[in-house]
Design an enzyme around this catalytic site. Structure first.
Site, PDB file in Angstrom:
ATOM      1  N   VAL A  69       0.838  -1.298  -0.018  1.00  0.00           N
ATOM      2  CA  VAL A  69       0.082   0.053   0.269  1.00  0.00           C
ATOM      3  C   VAL A  69       0.857   1.032  -0.087  1.00  0.00           C
ATOM      4  O   VAL A  69       1.860   1.345   0.797  1.00  0.00           O
ATOM      5  CB  VAL A  69      -1.165   0.023   1.166  1.00  0.00           C
ATOM      6  CG1 VAL A  69      -0.206  -0.047   2.500  1.00  0.00           C
ATOM      7  CG2 VAL A  69      -1.776   1.073   1.056  1.00  0.00           C
ATOM      8  N   CYS A  70       0.140   2.269  -0.783  1.00  0.00           N
ATOM      9  CA  CYS A  70       0.797   3.650  -0.719  1.00  0.00           C
ATOM     10  C   CYS A  70      -0.244   4.639  -0.338  1.00  0.00           C
ATOM     11  O   CYS A  70      -1.059   4.145   0.095  1.00  0.00           O
ATOM     12  CB  CYS A  70       1.888   3.761  -2.116  1.00  0.00           C
ATOM     13  SG  CYS A  70       0.932   4.074  -3.457  1.00  0.00           S
ATOM     14  N   ARG A  71      -0.129   5.588  -0.802  1.00  0.00           N
ATOM     15  CA  ARG A  71      -1.172   6.631  -0.735  1.00  0.00           C
ATOM     16  C   ARG A  71      -2.215   6.530  -1.819  1.00  0.00           C
ATOM     17  O   ARG A  71      -3.579   6.410  -1.131  1.00  0.00           O
ATOM     18  CB  ARG A  71      -0.594   8.309  -1.151  1.00  0.00           C
ATOM     19  CG  ARG A  71      -1.812   9.215  -0.840  1.00  0.00           C
ATOM     20  CD  ARG A  71      -1.093  10.700  -1.019  1.00  0.00           C
ATOM     21  NE  ARG A  71      -2.175  11.629  -0.641  1.00  0.00           N
ATOM     22  CZ  ARG A  71      -2.808  12.417  -1.872  1.00  0.00           C
ATOM     23  NH1 ARG A  71      -2.723  11.845  -2.989  1.00  0.00           N
ATOM     24  NH2 ARG A  71      -3.761  13.002  -1.343  1.00  0.00           N
TER      25      ARG A  71
END
Length: 118
Positions: A69-71
């Site tokens: 996950v990232c933004r």
């Protein structure tokens, strides 16, 4: 031949992590992590992921996969490609932490205080 990026939505990701099938890997930078992250996530910024791959995979069982996950899902897609090239099963969290938060899933700061996604 190009392999299709495997993606899961936030609720699927939460289920995989809760059941022990997957580990949530957050590849955002330190300021993003400090502002808010999923409580069960492991933080390895994308900028250090290649160096820390061996350390990270040593903590996993052979059959566990990573949900990255990232933004918004772009940096995590890059990380998934790198992990899969190294032979590790990995899925991208579609929509990233923005989607996680919108799904009503918890976002916390270090120490367990409520967090926000930046």
């Amino acid at each position: 031949m190009f392999e299709t990026l495997r993606e899961v939505d936030p609720l699927e990701a939460r289920g995989l992590v809760s059941s022990g099938v997957a580990v949530l890997l957050d590849v955002r930078e330190a300021d993003e992590w400090e502002a808010g992250h999923a409580p069960e996530a492991i933080h390895v910024p994308l900028s250090t992921a290649d160096e820390r791959l061996r350390e990270l995979t040593a903590k996993l069982t052979d059959d566990q996969l990573l949900v990255v996950v990232c933004r918004s899902g772009r940096r995590s897609a890059l990380a998934v490609g790198r992990l899969r090239a190294a032979g590790r099963a990995a899925y991208n969290l579609r929509g990233g932490m923005q989607a996680w938060s919108l799904a009503g899933l918890p976002v916390c700061r270090p120490g367990g205080r409520p967090g926000t996604v930046i």
